[in-house]
Design an enzyme around this catalytic site. Structure first.
Site, PDB file in Angstrom:
ATOM      1  N   TYR A 150       4.007  -4.496  -7.776  1.00 45.80           N
ATOM      2  CA  TYR A 150       3.770  -3.238  -7.047  1.00 45.80           C
ATOM      3  C   TYR A 150       2.690  -2.407  -7.750  1.00 45.80           C
ATOM      4  CZ  TYR A 150       4.578   1.402  -5.041  1.00 45.80           C
ATOM      5  OH  TYR A 150       4.413   2.630  -4.447  1.00 45.80           O
ATOM      6  N   ARG A 157      -5.270  -0.968  -4.451  1.00 45.89           N
ATOM      7  CA  ARG A 157      -5.362  -0.060  -3.309  1.00 45.89           C
ATOM      8  C   ARG A 157      -6.147   1.194  -3.685  1.00 45.89           C
ATOM      9  NH1 ARG A 157       0.067   2.360  -0.447  1.00 45.89           N
ATOM     10  NH2 ARG A 157       0.646   2.691  -2.635  1.00 45.89           N
ATOM     11  N   TYR A 210       2.591  11.294  -9.018  1.00 41.41           N
ATOM     12  CA  TYR A 210       3.688  10.813  -9.867  1.00 41.41           C
ATOM     13  C   TYR A 210       3.208  10.729 -11.318  1.00 41.41           C
ATOM     14  CZ  TYR A 210       6.748   9.022  -6.040  1.00 41.41           C
ATOM     15  OH  TYR A 210       7.575   8.883  -4.957  1.00 41.41           O
ATOM     16  N   ARG A 223       3.366  11.958   2.358  1.00 44.97           N
ATOM     17  CA  ARG A 223       4.775  11.815   2.763  1.00 44.97           C
ATOM     18  C   ARG A 223       4.932  11.697   4.266  1.00 44.97           C
ATOM     19  NH1 ARG A 223       7.395  10.019  -1.627  1.00 44.97           N
ATOM     20  NH2 ARG A 223       6.988  11.348  -3.430  1.00 44.97           N
ATOM     21  N   GLU A 330      15.128   2.444   2.004  1.00 47.84           N
ATOM     22  CA  GLU A 330      13.937   3.231   2.337  1.00 47.84           C
ATOM     23  C   GLU A 330      13.888   3.348   3.851  1.00 47.84           C
ATOM     24  OE1 GLU A 330      10.160   2.360   0.265  1.00 47.84           O
ATOM     25  OE2 GLU A 330       9.136   2.437   2.205  1.00 47.84           O
TER      26      GLU A 330
HETATM   27  C1  3EB Z   1       8.487   6.558  -2.934  1.00 46.47           C
HETATM   28  O1  3EB Z   1       8.751   7.611  -2.344  1.00 46.47           O
HETATM   29  C2  3EB Z   1       9.153   5.318  -2.439  1.00 46.47           C
HETATM   30  O2  3EB Z   1       3.288   2.778  -2.178  1.00 46.47           O
HETATM   31  O3  3EB Z   1       2.671   3.074  -0.106  1.00 46.47           O
HETATM   32  C3  3EB Z   1       7.354   4.779  -0.075  1.00 46.47           C
HETATM   33  C4  3EB Z   1       6.310   4.777   0.879  1.00 46.47           C
HETATM   34  C5  3EB Z   1       7.134   4.239  -1.315  1.00 46.47           C
HETATM   35  C6  3EB Z   1       5.070   4.237   0.566  1.00 46.47           C
HETATM   36  C7  3EB Z   1       3.512   3.146  -1.018  1.00 46.47           C
HETATM   37  C8  3EB Z   1       5.876   3.693  -1.618  1.00 46.47           C
HETATM   38  C9  3EB Z   1       4.861   3.699  -0.695  1.00 46.47           C
HETATM   39  O4  3EB Z   1       7.756   6.508  -3.935  1.00 46.47           O
HETATM   40  C10 3EB Z   1       8.234   4.171  -2.344  1.00 46.47           C
END
Ligand code: 3EB
Length: 344
Positions: A150, A157, A210, A223, A330
Site C-alpha cells: 500500500y 500515485r 497523515y 474524504r 471500509e
Molecule cells: C483511510 O481513511 C482509510 O489510499 O485512496 C480510504 C479511502 C483509505 C481511500 C486511498 C485509503 C484510500 O485512510 C483508507
C-alpha cells in the site's frame, strides 16, 4: 438486452450521472453507458472491468454501471480503456496491461505509470478534473522492497500527481483503496469538465496530511467530493473507516468500527449539505459499498449498518482487505440530489 432495470434506465434519461446496481449479466442500455464494473471472483465477466473481491450476498457477481447523457464515445489510451460523453470521462486499467505486477515491474512504478496514463488521457480528451478513483491492490499488506505494498502504491500515485501538476493535497479526488487476494492491479476512475468541490471531515485529519508514522508518502484523496452538474449535485464519499483524527478506533471490534465509520459518513453528509445547492443528502438515502475484511464479521457489521440506517439501506457487500491491517471495514457511498428548481 431487456432486464428488470430498464425502467430505471429510462428514468435516468436526462440526468447527467446515474448509478445502477444490476444482477449478473444485466446489461444497461449502451447509449448512455459510461462504464460497467463487475465485483466477484469469476473469470467470465462481460463487464468492462472485473474487481476480484468476493461478494458477500447471494449474487455471485455484483454488477454496477455508471450512466450519463448520450451519446458516448470510447477508445483506448496506453494501458487504459475509456468512454466519455460531454460531461464525464470513465476509464479503467485494462487487466492485460498490469500482468507485470509481482513480475519485473514493481507496484510503485505500475501505480505511477497508471496515474500518468490517466492524466495523459484527461489532457487528450479535455477533462481537467479527476473526481473519483477506485484502487484495488492485490496483496495490499505484503512487503515489497522493504515497504508494505500500500505504501509503494501511495508513493507511485503521489509522484504521478506531482509530476502532472494535479492537486495532491486540497482538491485531490475522492477515492477508495482496497486489497484483493487475487488478480492484478485494478483501477477505474471518473473525470469531469466541471470543477469538483472537495469535502473534508472535521472528525478526521485529511488523509493527505497523515503523519509520517503511517508511511513515507501520504495517500492522495479527499474524504468526499461534490459535483455540481446543471441538473443535480452528485456526492462521492470516499472509502471511510473507523479513523478519528488520524488514529484507528476500536481495534478488534467490527461492530464498533462500523458505527464509527457511519458517524464519519454522517459528518461528511452534513458538510456536503452546506455546499449542495438543493441540500437534502441524508445518510439513509446513500448507495453504499461495504468492504468487509473477514466474511465472519459480515453479519455483525450488517446488523450495525441496518440498525443505524434502517432495513432499506442500499448496501453492496464485498470482501476485501482495508489498507490498515487493524481496520475491519471500509464503506464508500454515492448519491445524487436534484438542484432546486429542476424536477427530481
Ligand atoms: C483511510 O481513511 C482509510 O489510499 O485512496 C480510504 C479511502 C483509505 C481511500 C486511498 C485509503 C484510500 O485512510 C483508507
Amino acid at each position: 438486452m431487456p432486464c428488470s432495470y430498464s425502467a430505471d434506465t429510462m428514468l435516468s434519461d436526462q440526468h447527467s450521472l446515474h448509478w445502477l446496481k444490476l444482477a449478473a449479466n444485466d446489461t444497461p442500455e449502451t447509449q448512455r453507458l459510461l462504464g460497467a464494473v463487475d465485483y466477484g471472483l469469476y473469470g467470465d465477466s462481460t463487464a468492462d472491468c472485473l474487481v476480484a473481491t468476493p461478494v458477500l450476498a447471494n449474487f455471485p457477481v455484483a454488477r454496477t454501471a455508471w450512466l450519463g447523457r448520450g451519446p458516448v464515445s470510447s477508445g483506448t489510451h496506453g494501458p487504459l480503456h475509456y468512454r466519455h460523453n460531454d460531461d464525464l470521462l470513465f476509464g479503467y486499467l485494462r487487466p492485460e496491461s498490469t500482468t507485470n505486477d509481482a513480475g519485473s515491474v514493481g507496484l510503485e512504478q505500475l501505480s505511477f505509470d497508471a496515474y500518468c496514463a490517466i492524466f495523459g488521457l484527461m489532457t487528450a480528451t479535455g477533462f481537467p478534473w479527476l473526481a473519483r478513483c477506485w484502487n484495488y491492490i492485490p496483496h495490499i499488506h505484503a512487503m515489497e522492497e522493504g515497504l508494505e505494498r500500500y505504501q509503494q502504491f501511495n508513493i507511485g500515485r503521489q509522484r504521478a500527481f506531482r509530476q502532472a501538476g494535479q492537486a495532491y493535497l486540497d482538491g485531490a479526488p475522492a477515492a477508495s483503496a482496497l486489497g484483493t487476494r487475487s488478480g492484478t492491479l485494478g483501477l477505474y476512475f471518473i473525470a469531469t469538465r466541471i470543477q469538483p468541490l472537495p469535502i473534508e471531515n472535521p472528525r478526521q485529519i485529511s488523509a493527505f496530511r497523515y503523519p509520517r508514522r503511517y508511511g513515507p508518502c501520504s495517500p492522495t484523496f479527499s474524504r468526499a467530493l461534490l459535483l455540481p452538474f446543471d441538473d443535480l449535485d452528485a456526492l462521492f464519499i470516499s472509502g471511510t473507516a473507523s479513523i478519528v483524527g488520524h488514529e484507528s478506533r476500536h481495534p478488534g471490534n467490527a461492530s464498533l468500527q462500523t458505527a464509527e465509520t457511519l458517524h464519519n459518513i454522517d459528518a461528511l453528509v452534513e458538510q456536503a449539505n452546506r455546499l449542495a445547492r438543493g441540500g437534502g443528502f441524508s445518510s439513509q438515502a446513500l448507495q453504499f459499498k461495504a468492504y468487509v475484511r473477514h466474511n465472519s464479521d459480515r453479519d455483525g457489521i450488517a446488523a450495525t449498518v441496518h440498525g443505524l440506517l434502517g432495513q432499506d439501506a442500499d448496501v453492496t457487500w464485498l470482501e476485501a482487505d482495508v489498507c490498515r491491517s487493524e481496520l475491519l471495514v471500509e464503506i464508500e457511498a454515492f448519491a445524487t440530489r436534484p438542484v432546486q428548481g429542476t424536477p427530481p
